[in-house]
Design a protein around this motif. Structure first.
Motif, PDB file in Angstrom:
ATOM      1  N   GLY A 181      50.265  70.328  21.829  1.00  0.00           N
ATOM      2  CA  GLY A 181      51.588  70.207  21.223  1.00  0.00           C
ATOM      3  C   GLY A 181      52.602  69.498  22.087  1.00  0.00           C
ATOM      4  O   GLY A 181      53.802  69.551  21.802  1.00  0.00           O
ATOM      5  N   VAL A 190      54.576  66.057  16.129  1.00  0.00           N
ATOM      6  CA  VAL A 190      53.585  66.382  17.166  1.00  0.00           C
ATOM      7  C   VAL A 190      52.238  65.771  16.796  1.00  0.00           C
ATOM      8  O   VAL A 190      51.796  65.834  15.656  1.00  0.00           O
ATOM      9  CB  VAL A 190      53.440  67.917  17.318  1.00  0.00           C
ATOM     10  CG1 VAL A 190      52.291  68.263  18.258  1.00  0.00           C
ATOM     11  CG2 VAL A 190      54.746  68.511  17.831  1.00  0.00           C
ATOM     12  N   ALA A 192      48.560  66.338  17.196  1.00  0.00           N
ATOM     13  CA  ALA A 192      47.712  67.475  17.554  1.00  0.00           C
ATOM     14  C   ALA A 192      46.462  67.065  18.317  1.00  0.00           C
ATOM     15  O   ALA A 192      45.826  67.901  18.965  1.00  0.00           O
ATOM     16  CB  ALA A 192      47.312  68.238  16.289  1.00  0.00           C
TER      17      ALA A 192
END
Length: 209
Positions: A181, A190, A192
């Motif tokens: 994150g 974000v 991942a």
């Protein structure tokens, strides 16, 4: 675009790096490349300046222009010993020549350089970092930008590609710590798949290029 737009979340990265530095009683940090990570480097310097007297930060960039810009941006942080150096990717050793140690630092952090350099140059940078043993002033820990679940593009054709240190040619074992994150794009979303992974030097199983 894509992988090149990803930056570290400044608050999260500074907290994680400072915690690692304090827990392991480190005295120095090296960031490569530095200019694109200037916000994180500054935040680390501000957080640590009152806790570790004489802490040093080495900023490495691939061009003289970036080095000069990093120096202008970061020198106002007091209480930190700064070193600004240019290390062109072309100056890294080839796979057939001995690795030359890069400037010593307890913690070496690299974010944003590997996709630009490609797997071969990235591997040579890691070789250079590891060329000096920790007992001789070499790095004790690495913190690396890593994109999981991808195979490395091994052709030196200038392609911008994610790098995965768990896959060939690196073949690193599971990291000591994985920070998820932390990668954010231009709009703050974000990513991942992209992480910051920590390794203790001396416990890395290294592949071959």
């Amino acid at each position: 675009g894509g992988i090149l737009e990803l930056r570290m979340n400044t608050t999260m990265a500074a907290e994680v790096l400072v915690h690692h530095i304090m827990v392991h009683k480190m005295k120095s940090l090296m960031m490569m490349p530095c200019l694109i990570n200037a916000e994180v480097v500054r935040a680390v310097g501000v957080k640590i300046q009152d806790h570790l007297l004489g802490f040093s930060i080495a900023c490495l960039d691939a061009t003289d222009a970036d080095t000069a810009a990093a120096r202008t941006t970061l020198t106002p942080v007091l209480g930190i010993e700064w070193v600004f150096l240019t290390l062109p990717v072309s100056a890294l050793p080839s796979t057939t020549t001995p690795a030359v140690p890069v400037p010593p630092a307890d913690l070496v952090v690299s974010w944003g350089g590997f996709p630009r350099w490609g797997a071969s140059a990235s591997w040579n940078f890691i070789r250079s970092v590891l060329a000096r043993r920790p007992a001789d002033g070499g790095a004790k820990f690495l913190a690396l930008m890593n994109t999981k679940g991808v195979a490395n593009w091994l052709a030196d054709d200038g392609s911008v590609r994610p790098v995965n240190f768990r896959k060939a040619p690196f073949g690193f074992d599971a990291p000591e710590k994985t920070i998820k994150g932390i990668a954010v794009g231009k709009e703050g979303a974000v990513d991942a798949e992209t992480e910051l992974i920590f390794y203790k030097v001396g416990s890395i199983r290294k592949g071959k290029m």
